[in-house]
Each structure stands twice: as structure tokens, then as C-alpha cells.
Motif scaffolding. Structure first.
Motif, PDB file in Angstrom:
ATOM      1  N   UNK A   1      47.652 -11.341-100.367  1.00 17.78           N
ATOM      2  CA  UNK A   1      46.699 -12.445-100.361  1.00 17.78           C
ATOM      3  C   UNK A   1      46.957 -13.417-101.512  1.00 17.78           C
ATOM      4  N   UNK A   2      47.416 -12.908-102.657  1.00 16.72           N
ATOM      5  CA  UNK A   2      47.676 -13.796-103.791  1.00 16.72           C
ATOM      6  C   UNK A   2      48.770 -14.807-103.458  1.00 16.72           C
ATOM      7  N   UNK A   3      49.793 -14.359-102.717  1.00 21.73           N
ATOM      8  CA  UNK A   3      50.843 -15.282-102.288  1.00 21.73           C
ATOM      9  C   UNK A   3      50.274 -16.327-101.347  1.00 21.73           C
ATOM     10  N   UNK A   4      49.360 -15.917-100.494  1.00 22.76           N
ATOM     11  CA  UNK A   4      48.772 -16.854 -99.537  1.00 22.76           C
ATOM     12  C   UNK A   4      47.876 -17.887-100.214  1.00 22.76           C
ATOM     13  N   UNK A   5      47.266 -17.534-101.335  1.00 18.20           N
ATOM     14  CA  UNK A   5      46.510 -18.544-102.085  1.00 18.20           C
ATOM     15  C   UNK A   5      47.440 -19.670-102.498  1.00 18.20           C
ATOM     16  N   UNK A   6      48.590 -19.303-103.065  1.00 17.62           N
ATOM     17  CA  UNK A   6      49.568 -20.302-103.497  1.00 17.62           C
ATOM     18  C   UNK A   6      50.150 -21.052-102.306  1.00 17.62           C
ATOM     19  N   UNK A   7      50.444 -20.319-101.249  1.00 11.08           N
ATOM     20  CA  UNK A   7      51.005 -20.909-100.026  1.00 11.08           C
ATOM     21  C   UNK A   7      50.071 -21.975 -99.465  1.00 11.08           C
ATOM     22  N   UNK A   8      48.795 -21.634 -99.304  1.00  5.78           N
ATOM     23  CA  UNK A   8      47.854 -22.595 -98.719  1.00  5.78           C
ATOM     24  C   UNK A   8      47.709 -23.830 -99.597  1.00  5.78           C
ATOM     25  N   UNK A   9      47.559 -23.630-100.901  1.00  2.63           N
ATOM     26  CA  UNK A   9      47.374 -24.751-101.814  1.00  2.63           C
ATOM     27  C   UNK A   9      48.572 -25.695-101.773  1.00  2.63           C
ATOM     28  N   UNK A  10      49.772 -25.135-101.815  1.00  2.00           N
ATOM     29  CA  UNK A  10      50.976 -25.960-101.878  1.00  2.00           C
ATOM     30  C   UNK A  10      51.320 -26.588-100.531  1.00  2.00           C
ATOM     31  N   UNK A  11      51.240 -25.812 -99.455  1.00  2.00           N
ATOM     32  CA  UNK A  11      51.669 -26.318 -98.152  1.00  2.00           C
ATOM     33  C   UNK A  11      50.693 -27.330 -97.570  1.00  2.00           C
ATOM     34  N   UNK A  12      49.410 -27.211 -97.869  1.00  2.00           N
ATOM     35  CA  UNK A  12      48.475 -28.211 -97.377  1.00  2.00           C
ATOM     36  C   UNK A  12      48.634 -29.526 -98.122  1.00  2.00           C
ATOM     37  N   UNK A  13      49.046 -29.446 -99.391  1.00  2.00           N
ATOM     38  CA  UNK A  13      49.301 -30.662-100.165  1.00  2.00           C
ATOM     39  C   UNK A  13      50.649 -31.271 -99.809  1.00  2.00           C
ATOM     40  N   UNK A  14      51.665 -30.417 -99.618  1.00  2.00           N
ATOM     41  CA  UNK A  14      53.008 -30.878 -99.272  1.00  2.00           C
ATOM     42  C   UNK A  14      53.565 -29.929 -98.204  1.00  2.00           C
ATOM     43  N   UNK A  15      53.425 -30.272 -96.904  1.00  6.89           N
ATOM     44  CA  UNK A  15      53.805 -29.355 -95.826  1.00  6.89           C
ATOM     45  C   UNK A  15      55.243 -28.848 -95.894  1.00  6.89           C
ATOM     46  N   UNK A  16      56.153 -29.584 -96.526  1.00  9.49           N
ATOM     47  CA  UNK A  16      57.537 -29.118 -96.626  1.00  9.49           C
ATOM     48  C   UNK A  16      57.639 -27.786 -97.349  1.00  9.49           C
TER      49      UNK A  16
END
Length: 210
Positions: A152-167
């Protein structure tokens, strides 16, 4: 990740080619949504117009970079899935509704991730299952899924980064599938480490064109 849909995809004739057709892409994506709903209780309302835009934007960028598939086919399969994930996150064609009541989940760690970001889990799980199915048909094996894919900790970072920059979705999918992420230009095939090694080998053999 939840790969139960992978076997259904792998049973398709040439899933890599079939998924490049809108009808199959749409049908398989909806099957993935039903699979997640059955396992975790969430229901997804799919916007077909947004899903079609994600598909056509993916097809366009794939067409521009498809020449790299000849350099390292296995790595390009992962990269292509990452590009699809980028477009799904960008267009966001699914809207999740939580279950009406608590229900047993097949895997507690994944259930936490689904509660945290149901749409992101749907998009990512679809792309991971598709990658595994294509890889299995073409190479007889499935890529190993990293433990961070269920963290889940990885997904916190994933969601924050990918929603801001989908690449960044491309780089996170690389992490989940054990590839080497390119955090600088994640959606550029030439910048991938596997492609750089293949380009160096092609140069050494006197092969031009990339």
C-alpha cells in the motif's frame, strides 16, 4: 496483483494483436472490471467515450514507437502495457462505487489497495494481466510480479505521482513487473535501459535505423 483474468486473456488467439482492436480492448477491460467487482465488491461505471479515447491515444503513441519492438520484444510488451496504463489514468474511464456491506476479500493486502484507489487498481490490474497473458503466449512464461505491487505504501506514491503526471504510470508498472524504470522519460522507448542495451548491441553489429 490479481491475475485471475490472465488465463482468460491467454486463451485468446494472439492476445497482443487482439487487444489492439477497440472491440477486444473494450470487452476485455469490462471483463476485468467484472472480475474486480466479483472479488472485492466494488462496482464500476464505465464511460465508453473515455475508454475509446484512451484506446485511440494509446494506439497513436504505440504506432510512433512500435519500431522498438524489434529490439527487445519482451521489454516492449511491458512498455506497451505501461503506455496503455498511462492513457487509462489520463482519461479515467471508470467510476467506482463501494460495496454496500463489508465482505470477505481474497487477499487482505490487495483489498486495502482497492479501497485506497479502486480505479487505479482496476487499470493497473488490467494492464498487468494483459502483459502476463501476452508474455505467456509469446515466451511460455509470465513475468514475476514484484512484492511492491501489493504494498500500500508504494500505491500511495504511485497514485500521487501518476495522477499528477500520468507518464509516471509507465515507470510504476515497470517496478511492479520487475523491469528497470526510467523516471526521467518513462514513456519514451529509447530511454529504457533494456532498449539502450539492445541499441548498443545493434550498433556493435552495424545495424542502423533507430
Amino acid at each position: 496483483m490479481d491475475l485471475r483474468l490472465k488465463d482468460e486473456m491467454a486463451a485468446m488467439p494472439d492476445p497482443g494483436r487482439q487487444l489492439r482492436r477497440l472491440r477486444w480492448f473494450r470487452a476485455t477491460f469490462r471483463a476485468s472490471a467484472r472480475s474486480v467487482a466479483a472479488a472485492y465488491g466494488y462496482r464500476f461505471r464505465i464511460d465508453d467515450a473515455r475508454l475509446a479515447r484512451a484506446f485511440f491515444d494509446w494506439a497513436e503513441v504505440m504506432d510512433r514507437q512500435k519500431r522498438f519492438a524489434a529490439l527487445d520484444r519482451a521489454d516492449f510488451i511491458v512498455f506497451a502495457a505501461g503506455l496503455a496504463l498511462r492513457e487509462l489514468i489520463r482519461q479515467n474511464p471508470a467510476e467506482a462505487s463501494p460495496p454496500a456491506a463489508e465482505r470477505p476479500a481474497p487477499e487482505a493486502a490487495l483489498a486495502e489497495i482497492v479501497r485506497f484507489w479502486p480505479e487505479g487498481f482496476l487499470y493497473t490490474n488490467f494492464c498487468v494481466a494483459a502483459t502476463a497473458a501476452v508474455h505467456e503466449q509469446e515466451f511460455g512464461t509470465t513475468p514475476a510480479i514484484s512484492a511492491c505491487a501489493d504494498d500500500l505504501r508504494t500505491w500511495w506514491s504511485y497514485r500521487e505521482n501518476a495522477t499528477e503526471m500520468p507518464a509516471y504510470a509507465v515507470a510504476f508498472l515497470d517496478r511492479f513487473l520487475g523491469a528497470e524504470p526510467n523516471w526521467v522519460l518513462p514513456d519514451n522507448a529509447r530511454g529504457r535501459q533494456a532498449m539502450q542495451r539492445a541499441l548498443a548491441a545493434a550498433d556493435a553489429d552495424g545495424i542502423a535505423g533507430y
